[in-house]
Design an enzyme around this catalytic site. Structure first.
Site, short mmCIF file in Angstrom:
data_model
loop_
_atom_site.label_atom_id
_atom_site.label_comp_id
_atom_site.label_asym_id
_atom_site.label_seq_id
_atom_site.Cartn_x
_atom_site.Cartn_y
_atom_site.Cartn_z
N GLU A 121 0.83 -1.22 0.00
CA GLU A 121 0.00 0.00 0.00
C GLU A 121 0.86 1.26 0.00
O GLU A 121 0.65 2.19 0.79
CB GLU A 121 -0.98 0.01 1.18
CG GLU A 121 -2.16 -0.92 1.00
CD GLU A 121 -3.32 -0.63 1.96
OE1 GLU A 121 -3.44 0.51 2.44
OE2 GLU A 121 -4.09 -1.57 2.22
N ASP A 180 1.25 -8.67 2.81
CA ASP A 180 -0.06 -8.66 3.45
C ASP A 180 -0.90 -9.65 2.66
O ASP A 180 -1.34 -9.37 1.55
CB ASP A 180 -0.66 -7.26 3.39
CG ASP A 180 -2.07 -7.19 3.96
OD1 ASP A 180 -2.61 -8.25 4.35
OD2 ASP A 180 -2.65 -6.08 3.99
N ASN A 196 -3.75 -10.97 3.67
CA ASN A 196 -5.17 -10.86 4.00
C ASN A 196 -5.78 -12.21 4.38
O ASN A 196 -6.92 -12.52 4.02
CB ASN A 196 -5.94 -10.23 2.84
CG ASN A 196 -5.94 -8.70 2.93
OD1 ASN A 196 -6.24 -8.13 3.98
ND2 ASN A 196 -5.58 -8.05 1.83
#
Length: 623
Positions: free
Chosen positions: A363, A510, A512
């Protein structure tokens, strides 16, 4: 280069002498004729030439006797005589303008005639005391160390000296947090350049006291006195001992602006200095941060044979700084603490304090990478690579320590593109043809995989494949994440078995996915069965049951923390550093922040933590 202001009146062509004073103890080593030659050279003005083979024109910059600066662009293939003729014309025009300004008194007869009747000055270029022929091409004529003569004024030619092409300071500066300027150099190197930091003088400070104005000092490299210290405007005090590219202001600087002077260098010489003042004053910091205690474990770079790996979802500004994030996602977080400028201060301090060898970020806004993180971490010895997600403004960033690793290759992919077009994934695509709804959803996702093959600078036999990813986010997207992971592991198999046989994998990101999910089980065990519940994570209509395997032996280096993501409505472990445990082993895992630290301001992000995720950090070593 020359400066504005009046010139000596003894000659119409003469410029101020002594603009390039010798530095340090050079005078003590010069004697006799050598000293005389050095004094003559030091008395010369500078003519700066920029000549790059890939460009058709060269530029020439110098100052005339009237105080005006000339910046000329000439074809590299042009004969020197034409360039010298143009310089003579410019010099004559400059003299005429200066004479006209002096002769505007109506009572002074003949002023205009004097200007109009002036002859063009003799303009010649010399190299090693011999005149350069008019037919020599510009590209060959303007050599470093040549002497340009305009009338009776001589200029030392500096070809491609180190130059500052870009200098930016952060818009928001906080006490206790490192200020990392964005720096662009041409023909120079940051580690060979000089940096001097100044703080604004406090009004009414007594002379000689801390915060009192300093006496003007000559700038490094070009002999210019700093204008701000010596003339009207803010008074500045040089910060003692602040000679590094990165400067951390203290509480004593709160309310004061900062100024940076950079003198570019390349190890052989220094170029013209450039100064920049901060847009605003230093602000107070937030006090204790969640990462302060972790920094106690990472003060030093890990030793030889060790690799400190960090993975961190840093929360993209496109998701943090919206009305939805303020009102719905993070209503407990002070709005100013969601602002990018504020969070960047925390991020830069946090990341630099981990002393990482390999740093994988998710991100990362494109502008944040190029304008903030890459320049800041470069100052701490890290080189950054960026992979933008398709149709997005954010993506993945992988940094590695330059004195430990060099980059051999990059093999990034976008999952949907690789699945649709790369023969490596042909079999998987054929199997997905039986599940068109699931296939179409996978092909609509913009997730990416960043793959960097690094080689140790100390031992060329040690190579590592660093993978960085951010899988699909939706809670009901477990089947999508399984397909994305299958694509990722097939691609990594190709890199580590076909392209670079035998190199270990370090897979960060990440994901998730909590430890109870099919994705985590697939990575850790090497297989997933067709009856796993995650194949129907979005209902029976999107079920895409299939069995998958991969050849790697991977484990989570940091185990299974209680959470790596802590927001108002959810907390859980979503981030991992997966390592090939046949080649790598864990030396230490840096402790997570305490629950009290994480929840001091209810949840994350907060005024003391810049993201809704928590970084994972571990030290690894080769077996």
């Amino acid at each position: 280069m020359g400066r504005s202001g009046s010139c000596g009146r003894g000659s119409m062509w003469r410029l101020r002498a002594g603009s390039s004073a010798l530095r340090g103890g050079a005078w003590a080593r010069i004697s006799g004729r050598a000293r005389a030659g050095a004094e003559a050279e030091a008395a010369m003005e500078r003519a700066v030439v920029r000549c790059v083979p890939s460009e058709p024109k060269l530029s020439l910059s110098f100052a005339l006797a009237d105080g005006s600066h000339k910046h000329m662009q000439r074809d590299q293939s042009e004969p020197l005589g034409r360039a010298l003729s143009r310089i003579a014309t410019n010099a004559l025009k400059g003299h005429a303008k200066a004479a006209a300004r002096k002769g505007r008194r109506a009572a002074e007869p003949g002023a205009g005639a004097s200007a109009a009747g002036a002859a063009e000055p003799l303009v010649k270029l010399y190299y090693r005391e011999e005149a350069v022929g008019d037919d020599v091409l510009n590209v060959d004529a303007w050599q470093d160390g040549a002497v340009l003569q305009i009338g009776d004024v001589k200029y030392k030619v500096e070809r491609n000296p180190p130059a500052v092409t870009e200098l930016q300071l952060p818009r928001y500066i906080m006490a206790g947090f490192p200020v990392c300027p964005k720096l662009g150099l041409e023909f120079g190197e940051p580690e060979r350049s000089l940096f001097r930091w100044f703080r604004e003088a406090r009004p009414g400070a007594a002379a000689g006291a801390p915060g009192a104005p300093a006496c003007a000092a000559p700038a490094d490299g070009d002999g210019d006195a700093p204008a701000a210290e010596a003339s009207a405007g803010p008074a500045w005090v040089e910060v003692g001992g602040a000679h590094e590219r990165v400067f951390t202001p203290s509480n004593a600087d709160i309310g004061l602006r900062l100024k940076l002077r950079c003198t570019p260098g390349n190890g052989q010489r220094l170029g013209p200095s450039r100064e920049l003042e901060s847009a605003g004053p230093v602000e107070a910091g937030p006090g204790a941060c969640t990462f302060d205690q972790r920094h106690l474990y990472t003060k030093r770079v890990s030793g030889d044979g060790l690799v400190r790996a960090v993975t961190y979802n840093v929360l993209a500004d496109v998701y943090a700084h919206t009305e939805h994030s303020r009102a719905v996602l993070y209503p407990y977080c002070a709005p100013y603490a969601l602002g990018l400028d504020y969070r960047l201060n925390l991020l830069q301090k946090e990341l630099s304090g981990y002393s990482a060898d390999v740093l994988c970020l998710q991100e990362v806004d494109r502008a944040v990478f190029h304008d903030s993180l890459a320049p800041a971490l470069d100052a701490f010895g890290l080189h950054g690579l960026f992979r933008l997600k398709q149709h997005q403004h954010e993506g993945l960033a992988t940094f590695f320590r330059r004195d430990k690793f060099s980059l051999l290759a990059q093999h990034d992919i976008a999952y949907q593109q690789a699945l649709a077009a790369d023969p490596l994934h042909g079999e998987l695509l054929e199997r997905l043809a039986h599940f068109p709804q699931a296939r179409d959803r996978v092909l609509q996702r913009s997730s990416a995989l960043q793959v960097s093959v690094l080689q140790s600078t100390k031992d060329s036999s040690k190579k590592i494949c660093v993978a960085n990813t951010h899988l699909y986010w939706h809670p009901r997207g477990g089947h999508i994440r399984l397909i994305q992971m299958a694509v990722a592991l097939t691609h990594l198999k190709h890199v580590t078995q076909d392209l670079y046989p035998g190199i270990p994998v370090l897979f960060c990101g990440d994901f998730n996915s909590t430890p109870s999910t099919g994705m985590y089980s697939f990575v850790s065990s090497g297989s997933i069965s067709e009856d796993h519940e995650d194949w129907a994570s979005n209902g029976e209509e999107e079920r895409c049951s299939m069995s998958l395997t991969h050849p790697f032996r991977l484990k989570s280096a940091c185990g299974e923390p209680a959470y790596t993501n802590y927001v108002g409505g959810f907390h859980g472990c979503l981030d991992y550093i997966f390592i090939d445990f046949t080649a790598l082993e864990v030396e230490q895992v840096i402790p997570m922040p305490s629950h009290e630290e994480v929840t001091t301001h209810q949840a994350l992000p907060s005024v003391s933590h810049p993201s809704d995720h928590i970084a994972l950090i571990c030290d690894l070593k080769w077996k």
